[in-house]
Motif scaffolding. Structure first.
Motif, PDB file in Angstrom:
ATOM      1  N   UNK A 123       0.850  -1.208   0.143  1.00  0.00           N
ATOM      2  CA  UNK A 123       0.022   0.004   0.046  1.00  0.00           C
ATOM      3  C   UNK A 123       0.827   1.216  -0.077  1.00  0.00           C
ATOM      4  N   UNK A 124       1.898   1.364   0.923  1.00  0.00           N
ATOM      5  CA  UNK A 124       2.868   2.422   1.085  1.00  0.00           C
ATOM      6  C   UNK A 124       3.606   2.749  -0.304  1.00  0.00           C
ATOM      7  N   UNK A 125       4.020   1.499  -0.690  1.00  0.00           N
ATOM      8  CA  UNK A 125       4.847   1.676  -2.179  1.00  0.00           C
ATOM      9  C   UNK A 125       4.023   2.102  -3.152  1.00  0.00           C
ATOM     10  N   UNK A 126       2.702   1.557  -3.329  1.00  0.00           N
ATOM     11  CA  UNK A 126       1.829   2.142  -4.630  1.00  0.00           C
ATOM     12  C   UNK A 126       1.574   3.746  -4.232  1.00  0.00           C
ATOM     13  N   UNK A 127       1.060   3.982  -3.164  1.00  0.00           N
ATOM     14  CA  UNK A 127       0.844   5.320  -2.722  1.00  0.00           C
ATOM     15  C   UNK A 127       1.959   6.287  -3.050  1.00  0.00           C
ATOM     16  N   UNK A 128       3.212   5.865  -2.805  1.00  0.00           N
ATOM     17  CA  UNK A 128       4.333   6.425  -2.942  1.00  0.00           C
ATOM     18  C   UNK A 128       4.464   6.818  -4.453  1.00  0.00           C
ATOM     19  N   UNK A 129       4.553   5.555  -5.106  1.00  0.00           N
ATOM     20  CA  UNK A 129       4.643   5.803  -6.552  1.00  0.00           C
ATOM     21  C   UNK A 129       3.460   6.162  -7.559  1.00  0.00           C
TER      22      UNK A 129
ATOM     23  N   UNK B  13       2.422   9.278  -6.616  1.00  0.00           N
ATOM     24  CA  UNK B  13       2.800  10.577  -6.658  1.00  0.00           C
ATOM     25  C   UNK B  13       3.477  10.770  -8.087  1.00  0.00           C
ATOM     26  N   UNK B  14       4.416   9.761  -8.054  1.00  0.00           N
ATOM     27  CA  UNK B  14       5.329   9.962  -9.404  1.00  0.00           C
ATOM     28  C   UNK B  14       4.478   9.530 -10.615  1.00  0.00           C
ATOM     29  N   UNK B  15       3.563   8.923 -10.489  1.00  0.00           N
ATOM     30  CA  UNK B  15       2.757   8.516 -11.598  1.00  0.00           C
ATOM     31  C   UNK B  15       1.699   9.477 -12.045  1.00  0.00           C
ATOM     32  N   UNK B  16       1.249  10.245 -11.034  1.00  0.00           N
ATOM     33  CA  UNK B  16       0.519  11.471 -11.156  1.00  0.00           C
ATOM     34  C   UNK B  16       1.135  12.567 -12.083  1.00  0.00           C
ATOM     35  N   UNK B  17       2.516  12.553 -11.528  1.00  0.00           N
ATOM     36  CA  UNK B  17       3.227  13.887 -12.250  1.00  0.00           C
ATOM     37  C   UNK B  17       3.594  13.426 -13.834  1.00  0.00           C
ATOM     38  N   UNK B  18       3.846  12.276 -13.779  1.00  0.00           N
ATOM     39  CA  UNK B  18       4.092  11.674 -15.236  1.00  0.00           C
ATOM     40  C   UNK B  18       2.963  11.461 -16.218  1.00  0.00           C
ATOM     41  N   UNK B  19       1.628  11.396 -15.582  1.00  0.00           N
ATOM     42  CA  UNK B  19       0.603  11.533 -16.328  1.00  0.00           C
ATOM     43  C   UNK B  19       0.176  12.681 -16.718  1.00  0.00           C
ATOM     44  N   UNK B  20       0.093  13.701 -15.737  1.00  0.00           N
ATOM     45  CA  UNK B  20      -0.069  14.991 -15.954  1.00  0.00           C
ATOM     46  C   UNK B  20       0.813  15.531 -17.071  1.00  0.00           C
ATOM     47  N   UNK B  21       2.184  15.165 -16.976  1.00  0.00           N
ATOM     48  CA  UNK B  21       3.159  15.711 -17.989  1.00  0.00           C
ATOM     49  C   UNK B  21       2.703  15.095 -19.212  1.00  0.00           C
ATOM     50  N   UNK B  22       2.291  13.778 -19.449  1.00  0.00           N
ATOM     51  CA  UNK B  22       1.926  13.148 -20.776  1.00  0.00           C
ATOM     52  C   UNK B  22       0.734  13.931 -21.331  1.00  0.00           C
ATOM     53  N   UNK B  23      -0.292  14.035 -20.454  1.00  0.00           N
ATOM     54  CA  UNK B  23      -1.558  14.707 -20.712  1.00  0.00           C
ATOM     55  C   UNK B  23      -1.313  16.238 -21.387  1.00  0.00           C
TER      56      UNK B  23
ATOM     57  N   UNK C 258      13.491   9.734 -13.909  1.00  0.00           N
ATOM     58  CA  UNK C 258      13.111  10.368 -12.565  1.00  0.00           C
ATOM     59  C   UNK C 258      12.542   9.349 -11.466  1.00  0.00           C
ATOM     60  N   UNK C 259      12.813   8.165 -11.529  1.00  0.00           N
ATOM     61  CA  UNK C 259      12.211   6.925 -10.681  1.00  0.00           C
ATOM     62  C   UNK C 259      12.515   7.110  -9.465  1.00  0.00           C
ATOM     63  N   UNK C 260      13.515   7.974  -8.841  1.00  0.00           N
ATOM     64  CA  UNK C 260      13.598   8.311  -7.426  1.00  0.00           C
ATOM     65  C   UNK C 260      12.880   9.403  -6.930  1.00  0.00           C
ATOM     66  N   UNK C 261      12.223  10.112  -7.604  1.00  0.00           N
ATOM     67  CA  UNK C 261      11.615  11.388  -7.429  1.00  0.00           C
ATOM     68  C   UNK C 261      10.669  11.247  -6.162  1.00  0.00           C
ATOM     69  N   UNK C 262       9.683  10.256  -5.747  1.00  0.00           N
ATOM     70  CA  UNK C 262       9.154  10.047  -4.615  1.00  0.00           C
ATOM     71  C   UNK C 262       9.943   9.955  -3.396  1.00  0.00           C
ATOM     72  N   UNK C 263      11.220   9.522  -3.547  1.00  0.00           N
ATOM     73  CA  UNK C 263      12.066   9.574  -2.322  1.00  0.00           C
ATOM     74  C   UNK C 263      12.681  10.850  -2.191  1.00  0.00           C
ATOM     75  N   UNK C 264      12.895  11.388  -3.138  1.00  0.00           N
ATOM     76  CA  UNK C 264      13.464  12.795  -2.967  1.00  0.00           C
ATOM     77  C   UNK C 264      12.381  13.588  -2.259  1.00  0.00           C
TER      78      UNK C 264
END
Lengths: 342, 174
Positions: A18-24, A26-36, A49-55
């Motif tokens: 659950x935590x990993x999916x929630x973390x990623x 946020x990354x997915x949201x930014x990538x999807x927004x960027x794509x759209x 940018x795969x380490x973005x959530x950790x940062x």
């Protein structure tokens, strides 16, 4: 003893997933927004940018944890805690697959198979309002209070339509247990085929319950600065944002479990006969998670496509459109079950 | 195990209920009342009545208390706006409370403790059995009570409706 051990392992695994999916998310949201929006999105931390959530997480932890002087100190701290707790509790009753055979034992892939699974989820959904209300009120800020009141009135309004749309599902499956509902949608008998209207109501309500766009009035930046979490900083803000992503994950899971066949997929009996029980279980979990990830993507897709509702439109949609539709859906289901199925 | 749990939950519910009354801030009172409801829901679970427990949480903690909290937050009660009560009013309040306590003690003094009935059926609180009892043995009372709820709801809507004869106040002009 073995039961406690296997349940504890299962709980820890589900918790970390659950935590990993929630973390990623946020990354997915930014990538999807960027794509759209025809951009590239985060690409500096690690490959793609795969380490973005950790940062982001590191940044959240090292920021100054500020508590406003005129706030209610304990309630201010309690708010994000409630939000996180209620978001994490719901995953306990969701069947992630049938079962696996290991060490000569048949291990169920569900933490607690209680006979009122759906109501348990609805209960924690209704408790989740307190995280926002308590935090927003304790901040002692007009914007926070406005955001909290908007969020909670929105959540209690849409809970009704959501509950009514679930009643049709409960009537069809004759059980409140999520494992039974999942089991009955064998191979391709997914509930969405029998309950298309109910599914539509449910998904609209799920958007409203998670405070996601187009229903994100609770935190609309242009009028309310940040809504209920205006005064929050550091990891307390992180908890609120994180709880929102966990809620999105749980909503996607509930949509897949209730309407899109849970872990079932066409041809699952063939797989079970030819590859064995454990392979079937692994494929089931993979199928469920691909459905969940699709719905998380769908949440983001809608967020970056539709504009925000106005407040009166939101209330109009909830009370005067969705609730009557849900009641009609319930009556149709009841009539169909009494006169056609018999 | 369940006995210790019972005593723990009973302690929590009584302690939180006392805090509801003694808390200075009405918002704190509502939050303690929610804690009380959770403790009572825990008692239902010990009695193997999971449906009642979860409905208790959804209806009371999840809906009614949210509305309470809502109203209190909008009223914005604080120390400055609280009306100061005179000593006469306080004295009358204490007297009334003492009289109520007297009546309750007298009533309890006369009553005898009936022996525990014992649970005739362990699964009586499960949702299936509860539904059968409600819709087979007690259909008429159930329907009558739902009619009462409906009339109360219609009454609330009627009260909340704006009177068409009164012109809406234009807030911009004043």
């Amino acid at each position: 003893m073995d039961l406690i051990l296997e349940k504890s392992i299962l709980i820890i695994v589900i918790f970390s997933i659950t935590l990993v999916i929630a973390m990623y998310s946020t990354y997915m949201e930014r990538k999807v927004a960027a794509f759209l929006q025809d951009r590239i999105g985060p690409d500096r931390a690690g490959p793609f940018g795969i380490l973005q959530p950790l940062a982001d997480g590191g940044k959240m932890f090292f920021k100054e944890d500020f508590i406003p002087a005129k706030s209610e100190r304990w309630l201010f701290i309690l708010g994000p805690g409630i939000a996180m707790l209620t978001a994490l509790m719901t995953s306990a009753v969701i069947p992630w697959g049938t079962s696996i055979e290991m060490f000569g034992r048949n291990i169920s892939l569900q933490v607690a198979d209680i006979n009122i699974g759906i109501l348990y989820v609805m209960g924690f959904l209704s408790i989740g309002v307190y995280g926002i209300m308590v935090g927003g009120w304790a901040s002692n800020n007009k914007y926070s209070l406005m955001g909290a009141i908007r969020a909670s009135s929105q959540m209690i309004s849409y809970e009704l339509a959501m509950g009514l749309s679930i009643i049709a599902i409960v009537m069809m499956n004759e059980s409140l247990s999520l494992s039974v509902i999942a089991e009955k949608q064998d191979s391709w008998h997914w509930n969405v085929l029998y309950q298309p209207l109910g599914f539509l109501i449910f998904i609209v309500c799920a958007f409203a319950e998670t405070n996601r766009a187009p229903f994100d009035l609770a935190e609309c930046d242009s009028e309310l600065i940040g809504g209920y979490h205006t005064e929050y900083s550091s990891m307390k803000l992180g908890f609120y944002l994180f709880a929102e992503y966990i809620n999105m994950f749980i909503s996607a899971t509930m949509i897949s479990t209730l309407y899109f066949g849970s872990y079932n997929f066409p041809g699952m009996h063939w797989v079970g006969d030819h590859l064995g029980h454990n392979w079937l279980a692994i494929i089931e979990v993979a199928v469920l998670f691909s459905k969940i990830i699709f719905f998380i993507f769908f949440f983001m897709w809608v967020r970056w496509t539709l504009p925000r509702f106005r407040y009166d439109q939101l209330m109009h949609l909830g009370w005067k459109v969705l609730i009557p539709l849900a009641i009609i859906n319930m009556l149709i289901t009841g009539g169909w079950m009494t006169y056609v199925w018999k | 195990m369940s006995e210790y749990l019972f005593y723990f939950l009973a302690f929590v519910s009584i302690f939180a209920a006392l805090l509801v009354v003694t808390a200075k801030n009405p918002i704190h009172s509502v939050l303690f009342l929610i804690v009380t409801f959770f403790a009572i829901a825990g008692q239902y679970i010990i009695l193997n009545a999971q449906f009642l427990a979860i409905v208790h949480i959804i209806v009371y903690a999840g809906a009614i208390m949210v509305l309470f909290l809502f109203v209190l937050m909008l009223l914005n009660l604080n120390k400055e706006s609280e009306p100061v009560k005179s000593y006469l009013m306080k004295g009358i309040g204490v007297l009334a409370g003492c009289l109520l306590a007297l009546v309750m003690v007298a009533a309890l003094h006369k009553s005898t403790m009936s022996p525990a009935l014992g649970n005739p059926n362990e699964d009586i609180g499960l949702v299936g059995n509860l539904g059968k009892v409600l819709f087979k043995e007690y259909v008429v009372p159930f329907e009558v009570s739902s009619l009462l709820f409906l009339s109360a709801m219609i009454g609330a809507v009627m009260l909340g409706k704006r009177d068409p004869k009164i012109e809406p106040v234009n807030e911009i002009t004043n």
